[in-house]
Write a protein that holds these residues in place. Structure first.
Motif, PDB file in Angstrom:
ATOM      1  N   ALA A 176       0.817  -1.214   0.000  1.00  0.00           N
ATOM      2  CA  ALA A 176       0.000   0.000   0.000  1.00  0.00           C
ATOM      3  C   ALA A 176       0.850   1.262   0.000  1.00  0.00           C
ATOM      4  O   ALA A 176       0.320   2.365  -0.153  1.00  0.00           O
ATOM      5  CB  ALA A 176      -0.928   0.012   1.221  1.00  0.00           C
ATOM      6  N   GLY A 177       2.165   1.105   0.183  1.00  0.00           N
ATOM      7  CA  GLY A 177       3.059   2.251   0.137  1.00  0.00           C
ATOM      8  C   GLY A 177       3.863   2.251  -1.147  1.00  0.00           C
ATOM      9  O   GLY A 177       3.629   3.039  -2.065  1.00  0.00           O
ATOM     10  N   ALA A 178       4.818   1.289  -1.230  1.00  0.00           N
ATOM     11  CA  ALA A 178       5.642   1.198  -2.439  1.00  0.00           C
ATOM     12  C   ALA A 178       4.839   0.726  -3.637  1.00  0.00           C
ATOM     13  O   ALA A 178       4.948   1.266  -4.742  1.00  0.00           O
ATOM     14  CB  ALA A 178       6.805   0.244  -2.182  1.00  0.00           C
ATOM     15  N   GLY A 179       4.001  -0.294  -3.418  1.00  0.00           N
ATOM     16  CA  GLY A 179       3.232  -0.852  -4.527  1.00  0.00           C
ATOM     17  C   GLY A 179       2.315   0.159  -5.181  1.00  0.00           C
ATOM     18  O   GLY A 179       2.229   0.248  -6.408  1.00  0.00           O
ATOM     19  N   VAL A 180       1.627   0.936  -4.369  1.00  0.00           N
ATOM     20  CA  VAL A 180       0.695   1.910  -4.936  1.00  0.00           C
ATOM     21  C   VAL A 180       1.451   3.016  -5.671  1.00  0.00           C
ATOM     22  O   VAL A 180       0.959   3.557  -6.679  1.00  0.00           O
ATOM     23  CB  VAL A 180      -0.226   2.487  -3.835  1.00  0.00           C
ATOM     24  CG1 VAL A 180       0.492   3.514  -2.987  1.00  0.00           C
ATOM     25  CG2 VAL A 180      -1.488   3.089  -4.434  1.00  0.00           C
ATOM     26  N   LEU A 181       2.646   3.340  -5.217  1.00  0.00           N
ATOM     27  CA  LEU A 181       3.453   4.345  -5.922  1.00  0.00           C
ATOM     28  C   LEU A 181       3.906   3.820  -7.281  1.00  0.00           C
ATOM     29  O   LEU A 181       3.909   4.556  -8.274  1.00  0.00           O
ATOM     30  CB  LEU A 181       4.658   4.744  -5.074  1.00  0.00           C
ATOM     31  CG  LEU A 181       4.369   5.489  -3.768  1.00  0.00           C
ATOM     32  CD1 LEU A 181       5.660   5.815  -3.041  1.00  0.00           C
ATOM     33  CD2 LEU A 181       3.560   6.743  -4.015  1.00  0.00           C
ATOM     34  N   TRP A 182       4.317   2.563  -7.328  1.00  0.00           N
ATOM     35  CA  TRP A 182       4.684   1.957  -8.595  1.00  0.00           C
ATOM     36  C   TRP A 182       3.497   1.932  -9.557  1.00  0.00           C
ATOM     37  O   TRP A 182       3.620   2.236 -10.742  1.00  0.00           O
ATOM     38  CB  TRP A 182       5.197   0.540  -8.360  1.00  0.00           C
ATOM     39  CG  TRP A 182       6.691   0.466  -8.331  1.00  0.00           C
ATOM     40  CD1 TRP A 182       7.576   1.396  -8.814  1.00  0.00           C
ATOM     41  CD2 TRP A 182       7.476  -0.593  -7.783  1.00  0.00           C
ATOM     42  NE1 TRP A 182       8.861   0.987  -8.602  1.00  0.00           N
ATOM     43  CE2 TRP A 182       8.843  -0.229  -7.970  1.00  0.00           C
ATOM     44  CE3 TRP A 182       7.180  -1.792  -7.150  1.00  0.00           C
ATOM     45  CZ2 TRP A 182       9.887  -1.051  -7.554  1.00  0.00           C
ATOM     46  CZ3 TRP A 182       8.215  -2.603  -6.742  1.00  0.00           C
ATOM     47  CH2 TRP A 182       9.558  -2.237  -6.934  1.00  0.00           C
ATOM     48  N   LEU A 183       2.345   1.539  -9.026  1.00  0.00           N
ATOM     49  CA  LEU A 183       1.150   1.467  -9.862  1.00  0.00           C
ATOM     50  C   LEU A 183       0.784   2.846 -10.407  1.00  0.00           C
ATOM     51  O   LEU A 183       0.455   3.007 -11.587  1.00  0.00           O
ATOM     52  CB  LEU A 183      -0.018   0.883  -9.069  1.00  0.00           C
ATOM     53  CG  LEU A 183       0.075  -0.604  -8.716  1.00  0.00           C
ATOM     54  CD1 LEU A 183      -0.977  -0.975  -7.685  1.00  0.00           C
ATOM     55  CD2 LEU A 183      -0.072  -1.460  -9.969  1.00  0.00           C
ATOM     56  N   ALA A 184       0.833   3.856  -9.524  1.00  0.00           N
ATOM     57  CA  ALA A 184       0.498   5.214  -9.958  1.00  0.00           C
ATOM     58  C   ALA A 184       1.511   5.731 -10.973  1.00  0.00           C
ATOM     59  O   ALA A 184       1.140   6.371 -11.967  1.00  0.00           O
ATOM     60  CB  ALA A 184       0.423   6.146  -8.749  1.00  0.00           C
ATOM     61  N   ALA A 185       2.793   5.442 -10.732  1.00  0.00           N
ATOM     62  CA  ALA A 185       3.821   5.889 -11.670  1.00  0.00           C
ATOM     63  C   ALA A 185       3.656   5.191 -13.025  1.00  0.00           C
ATOM     64  O   ALA A 185       3.812   5.813 -14.087  1.00  0.00           O
ATOM     65  CB  ALA A 185       5.207   5.610 -11.100  1.00  0.00           C
ATOM     66  N   GLY A 186       3.324   3.914 -13.002  1.00  0.00           N
ATOM     67  CA  GLY A 186       3.151   3.175 -14.237  1.00  0.00           C
ATOM     68  C   GLY A 186       1.929   3.593 -15.030  1.00  0.00           C
ATOM     69  O   GLY A 186       1.877   3.424 -16.255  1.00  0.00           O
ATOM     70  N   ALA A 187       0.918   4.127 -14.328  1.00  0.00           N
ATOM     71  CA  ALA A 187      -0.317   4.533 -15.003  1.00  0.00           C
ATOM     72  C   ALA A 187      -0.280   5.971 -15.497  1.00  0.00           C
ATOM     73  O   ALA A 187      -1.234   6.428 -16.138  1.00  0.00           O
ATOM     74  CB  ALA A 187      -1.504   4.349 -14.052  1.00  0.00           C
ATOM     75  N   GLU A 188       0.815   6.695 -15.180  1.00  0.00           N
ATOM     76  CA  GLU A 188       0.904   8.083 -15.620  1.00  0.00           C
ATOM     77  C   GLU A 188       1.105   8.180 -17.129  1.00  0.00           C
ATOM     78  O   GLU A 188       1.759   7.332 -17.739  1.00  0.00           O
ATOM     79  CB  GLU A 188       2.052   8.799 -14.904  1.00  0.00           C
ATOM     80  CG  GLU A 188       1.772   9.071 -13.434  1.00  0.00           C
ATOM     81  CD  GLU A 188       2.950   9.733 -12.738  1.00  0.00           C
ATOM     82  OE1 GLU A 188       4.076   9.677 -13.306  1.00  0.00           O
ATOM     83  OE2 GLU A 188       2.772  10.289 -11.650  1.00  0.00           O
TER      84      GLU A 188
END
Length: 449
Positions: A176-188
């Motif tokens: 919920a910390g690193a994973g969500v940041l990766w997901l958000a970065a990948g969806a940009e």
């Protein structure tokens, strides 16, 4: 060697026995349920603060919005209802503990979907309201889950259950910390600045991740229910539900209850107060979402696993109170490392060292602390009493943390992190005192030497 020392040595588990407990079904279930418990916390606190800061929300507002987390500090108010009141149809189907777990998990999913669909730049109130739903449902899940855990194994195995629970909890916090940041970065998409669509994708994935806990609840056996005396009048039901759980604790510990509650109230204050500003700190230090995610994902996972299992094993071998002291010391030191990083500047390698130390310390402290709280409960009132303890654990720290953004604006990050480390000094005194005045039965159980 005294007779008591010989008895303690005879009953002390071997290293093989200490490790084997982690492969038991109850421990493996707590790994999955710990994941379900840890997932919502950062999504309404640390990760949300990263999202809000990136959206241009000022630090003071972010700090005050962390008071959403006070829902965890007041869960003792409705804990008696979770402990005693059945849910129509669900309780008959799943049992008392699992029915409340499932209901709370569905509430978390609904709240996370609402947070995903909101935009803090256009509707900060709506995002905050959805976060409150998640926090309330998550606190309710904690109440039922703590009772489920305590009733699933005998006292001697609670440290192991606490360690596997904490491992799942920390893994979820990393997701919920690193994973969500990766997901958000990948969806940009191409371009810079805040992109709400990317965060929507990430939060929807987080909502789907709650299936880990939901499936576990549906497949897990219900703990054997503790026999409860049947109330004869509404007044007697209210007394059994609302009064007896709290009266039992004070009756068992008498004057020592004040010392125990003081220790519970401040033990995690350094971590909680510091944690609210950690993600805004990363943003202001120009770390990218990918950098923060990579460091916390790889090194955070490793050191969390090491810390949780080391804390659980050491608690079983050497006693909970000694490991509580170790956890308090290492947690304060790790905050000083953040103060050093604030002056050091943008450096991914330095971030690796700091995050690794912080997760190691947090894993050790949390595993021992959960085992300590579990040892204080009467299994007849496990949900209510544990909710009281875990609520008190967060109430003062969450309130103080609300001012963290204003403090950083006034004094800077280095002074802030140093101050949070100093907040841990009274904890050392309280752990020492609590270890000296434990009731004889508990002192014997908590000491391995």
């Amino acid at each position: 060697m005294s007779a008591s020392s010989e008895t303690a040595a005879a009953t002390r588990p071997t290293w093989r026995e200490s490790l084997r407990v982690y492969l038991e079904p109850a421990s493996l279930r707590m790994l999955a349920l710990g994941f379900s418990a840890g997932l919502p916390l950062l999504l309404v606190l640390g990760t949300l603060s990263f999202r809000l800061r990136e959206a241009g929300i000022d630090r003071a507002t972010i700090g005050f919005l962390s008071w959403v987390g006070l829902a965890y500090g007041f869960k003792w108010v409705w804990a008696p209802l979770v402990d005693r009141v059945p849910i129509p149809l669900l309780t008959r189907w799943l049992g008392r503990r699992r029915s409340w777990l499932l209901l709370a998990q569905l509430g978390i999913v609904g709240g996370l979907v609402a947070m995903a669909l909101g935009n803090p730049q256009q509707g900060l109130f709506a995002v905050t309201a959805a976060a409150l739903v998640v926090a309330f449902s998550s606190a309710t899940q904690d109440i039922a889950l703590d009772a489920f855990r305590i009733e699933s194994a005998e006292t001697e195995k609670q440290a192991a259950l606490a360690a596997t629970y904490q491992t799942g909890y920390r893994l979820a916090m990393i997701w919920a910390g690193a994973g969500v940041l990766w997901l958000a970065a990948g969806a940009e998409t191409a371009g810079s600045g805040y992109q709400n669509q990317a965060w929507m994708t990430a939060y929807l994935v987080m909502a789907a991740s709650m299936l880990v806990g939901i499936v576990t609840v549906l497949l897990a056996p219900e703990p054997v229910p503790v026999a409860q005396p049947s109330p004869r009048t509404p007044g007697e039901w209210l007394r059994q539900t609302l009064v007896d759980p709290f009266a039992d604790f004070f009756r068992r510990y008498r004057w020592q209850a004040a010392l125990i509650l003081a220790l519970i109230g401040v033990y995690r204050i350094s971590d909680v107060v510091m944690g609210i500003m950690a993600n805004p700190f990363y943003v202001d230090m120009q770390y990218t979402k990918a950098e923060v995610a990579a460091v916390t994902k790889i090194y955070g996972v490793i050191m969390t696993l090491v810390g949780a299992y080391v804390g659980g094993i050491l608690s079983m071998r050497f006693g909970v109170m000694r490991i509580l002291m170790l956890g308090a010391i290492t947690s304060a030191i790790s905050n000083l490392l953040f103060a050093w990083l604030a002056g050091h500047g943008h450096d991914v390698n330095a971030l690796i060292v700091v995050v690794s130390a912080d997760n190691l310390a947090g894993g050790i402290a949390s595993a021992a602390f959960i085992a300590y709280l579990s040892s204080l409960t009467n299994i007849q009132y496990s949900a209510t009493q544990y909710a009281l303890f875990s609520s008190l654990m967060l109430l003062l720290p969450k309130f103080v943390a609300g001012w963290s953004g204003a403090f950083v604006d006034q004094f800077g990050y280095a002074t802030f992190f140093t101050s949070t480390a100093l907040l841990g000094l009274p904890v050392l005194v309280l752990v020492w005192l609590a270890g000296r005045v434990l009731p004889p039965a508990q002192a014997e159980a908590s000491s391995a030497a």
